[in-house]
Design an enzyme around this catalytic site. Structure first.
Site, PDB file in Angstrom:
ATOM      1  N   ASP A 178       0.764  -1.098  -0.133  1.00 36.94           N
ATOM      2  CA  ASP A 178      -0.042  -0.015   0.049  1.00 36.94           C
ATOM      3  C   ASP A 178       0.865   1.314   0.108  1.00 36.94           C
ATOM      4  OD1 ASP A 178      -2.387   1.721   0.481  1.00 36.94           O
ATOM      5  OD2 ASP A 178      -3.309  -0.054   0.856  1.00 36.94           O
ATOM      6  N   HIS A 241      -2.647   3.327  -4.693  1.00 38.21           N
ATOM      7  CA  HIS A 241      -2.278   2.984  -3.239  1.00 38.21           C
ATOM      8  C   HIS A 241      -0.838   2.143  -3.326  1.00 38.21           C
ATOM      9  CE1 HIS A 241      -5.635   3.427  -0.681  1.00 38.21           C
ATOM     10  NE2 HIS A 241      -6.535   3.138  -1.661  1.00 38.21           N
ATOM     11  N   GLU A 305      -9.722   3.247  -5.505  1.00 33.41           N
ATOM     12  CA  GLU A 305      -9.353   4.479  -5.032  1.00 33.41           C
ATOM     13  C   GLU A 305      -7.995   4.955  -5.662  1.00 33.41           C
ATOM     14  OE1 GLU A 305     -10.988   4.715  -0.476  1.00 33.41           O
ATOM     15  OE2 GLU A 305      -9.083   3.869  -0.789  1.00 33.41           O
ATOM     16  N   TRP A 445      -8.323  -3.869   8.157  1.00 40.98           N
ATOM     17  CA  TRP A 445      -7.488  -2.947   7.801  1.00 40.98           C
ATOM     18  C   TRP A 445      -6.694  -2.377   8.952  1.00 40.98           C
ATOM     19  CZ3 TRP A 445      -6.768  -2.491   2.653  1.00 40.98           C
ATOM     20  CH2 TRP A 445      -8.098  -2.727   2.101  1.00 40.98           C
ATOM     21  N   GLU A 447      -4.900   0.617   9.903  1.00 40.39           N
ATOM     22  CA  GLU A 447      -4.446   2.132  10.239  1.00 40.39           C
ATOM     23  C   GLU A 447      -4.337   2.233  11.807  1.00 40.39           C
ATOM     24  OE1 GLU A 447      -6.329   1.026   7.771  1.00 40.39           O
ATOM     25  OE2 GLU A 447      -6.437   2.564   6.250  1.00 40.39           O
TER      26      GLU A 447
HETATM   27  C1  ACM Z   1     -11.003  -0.078   0.298  1.00 35.20           C
HETATM   28  O1  ACM Z   1     -11.602   0.095   1.489  1.00 35.20           O
HETATM   29  N1  ACM Z   1     -10.553   1.235  -0.351  1.00 35.20           N
HETATM   30  C2  ACM Z   1     -11.078  -1.072  -0.524  1.00 35.20           C
END
Ligand code: ACM
Length: 507
Positions: A178, A241, A305, A445, A447
């Site tokens: 990423d 990303h 994105e 995720w 973060e």
């Molecule tokens: C994402 O949450 N951008 C896949």
């Protein structure tokens, strides 16, 4: 089937009849594995030995019997039949994968102490007599682990695989790259991990973060997961990303004179891959290595994105769009994904991508709609296979409650009920859309989760609910809560500290 609160399996099996009596395992209990059933037998032995000391030696008259039986073919590759009487335990399946799922049922039927990683002597190792016929609703039952935002050691990822397998999940989707980190080595591009694998800090915390896997660790992880019936699906993010890769190799970007560092912030970064030939060569070389290490039929190419800012400003991108006969820079995204997917297809693999809208990806992609479930329906009606990943019910980086003590996460709340209400193929969808739904997966995720304890706090118990929506056709919230209450004892024996209404979040 009727409810059987005294046998609290998670996920709930398709059908179960409980009978009086119990089967007891002790030092003398032997296991007979028929041809093709040896791996499942080895998995059960390995799982039980640390806590129980029971070895289950092989013997032709063993009272635990594992058999491959083509007569169970109607249950599919992962279905199994299990009969426990006071005299014998008989596990049968048409395929080895079905036996592996049955092993997890046996682990849950034993006392929770059997799951501990050290001796728990003094417990009677018994199972209730019963008959189970079980099969999954969906073939794709996964969890994505983001090791790009925060790297986790390979040993922890193996534990995570064990936790997936216990819940009959069969895909570990590893988000390996990423903006903030690149975790997989590629021999032709050593700076990907040397430079792209470390960042100066995270969201202003002043603490450097780094980590990457060796090829040997990834190969071993794949084998470890395969023994448990879990496929490891790698993800290499493109064309957005990608800032960690751009920091390592600036010539892959849209303004090669610009020196970037791996991103230290969270969000959507405007730096994306360029669309020149060197980038396509890079992506092909990376995918050659990825497919060499990961045998799974699918490889995830990211795709989500991707801001158009840089392509709009880039003469080279404009020239590429013109040369390819595209109406403008916006069309470069589909072109990029199609071009790279063609290479993957030539290697005999199938491309996956996140879908931001349900309509933006070219035909060969199996898509993961993550914004709105309706995007999944739209993609399926266009002929894409879909894996449902809508954020409102599958993103485990949202806090589990509005309690002020909950650890920081994305803005919003995704409670246990929301995870349980995930329906990958709602009844109101057209049959031609439902037919394309391969399954669903949870998204972890990271973060806001850097340690295993933080990850597990986010994952549990919501991952139990997700597993149930992927495996079971039954929908019964009070019954689920009741089983979960007992299942928590198993999680505790495994050292998992998930959220309960009364726990203080893990540090
Ligand atoms: C994402 O949450 N951008 C896949």
């Amino acid at each position: 089937m009727s409810r059987h609160p005294e046998v609290p399996l998670v996920p709930r099996p398709d059908s179960m009849t409980v009978q009086p009596g119990r089967f007891t395992l002790d030092d003398r209990t032997a296991l007979r594995a028929g041809p093709g059933a040896e791996d499942a037998a080895a998995l059960l032995r390995e799982a039980l030995a640390p806590a129980t000391g029971i070895r289950l030696p092989p013997a032709p008259d063993g009272r635990i019997v594992f058999l491959l039986d083509p007569a169970l073919g109607d249950l599919g590759a992962e279905g199994y039949g299990l009969t426990v009487s006071t005299e014998a335990v008989v596990l049968r399946a048409a395929r080895p994968e079905g036996l592996l799922r049955g092993v997890q049922t046996l682990r849950q039927l034993l006392p929770p102490a059997s799951l501990a990683d050290g001796p728990r002597r003094g417990t009677a190792w018994t199972l209730p007599c019963l008959r189970i016929t079980d099969r999954p609703r969906f073939g794709w039952r996964g969890a994505m682990l983001d090791v790009a935002r925060h790297h986790q050691p390979a040993a922890y990822v193996r534990r995570f695989v064990d936790l997936l397998a216990l819940h009959k999940l069969n895909v570990l989707h590893l988000h390996l790259t990423d903006d903030q980190g690149w975790r997989m080595p590629v021999p032709a591009y050593p700076r990907l991990t040397e430079v792209g694998g470390r960042r100066a800090e995270s969201d202003g915390n002043g603490l450097p973060h780094e980590g990457s896997y060796s090829r040997a660790e990834l190969v071993a992880l794949v084998a470890y997961a395969a023994r448990r019936g879990v496929a490891v699906v790698p993800e290499i993010e493109m064309p957005g990303h990608a800032r960690a890769a751009l920091a390592a190799y600036p010539h892959l970007g849209n303004s090669p004179g610009t020196r970037l560092q791996p991103w230290t912030r969270w969000g959507v970064c405007e730096n994306v891959f360029g669309v020149h030939d060197a980038v396509l060569d890079f992506c092909r070389t990376v995918l050659d290595e990825v497919t060499d290490v990961f045998p799974a039929p699918y490889v995830h190419l990211g795709g989500d994105e991707c801001p158009l800012t840089e392509w709009r400003a880039s003469p080279a991108a404009g020239a590429r769009a013109a040369a390819e006969g595209l109406p403008g820079p916006a069309a470069l995204h589909g072109w990029f994904m199609r071009t790279v997917a063609a290479h993957l297809t030539s290697l005999g693999r199938r491309p996956l991508a996140w879908s931001d809208t349900g309509t933006e990806l070219p035909a060969p992609f199996t898509v993961l709609p993550w914004r709105d479930p309706e995007h999944g329906r739209r993609a399926a009606l266009r002929g894409h296979d879909v894996i449902m990943a809508p954020f409102r019910s599958t993103y485990l980086d949202y806090p589990q409650s509005a309690d002020p003590g909950e650890p920081r996460g994305q803005d919003g709340v995704l409670d246990l009920r929301a995870a349980y209400d995930n329906d990958p193929a709602p009844a109101h969808w057209e049959p031609e859309a439902v037919r394309h739904v391969l399954g669903t997966q949870a998204q972890l995720w990271t973060e806001y989760a850097s340690t295993p304890a933080q990850l597990e706090y986010l994952a549990f118990p919501r991952l139990c609910a997700l597993a149930e929506t992927a495996w079971s056709t039954h929908r019964d919230w009070p019954d689920f809560l009741h089983r979960l209450d007992r299942h928590r004892t198993r999680l505790a024996a495994l050292g998992v500290r998930g959220r309960t209404p009364h726990t203080v979040p893990a540090p």
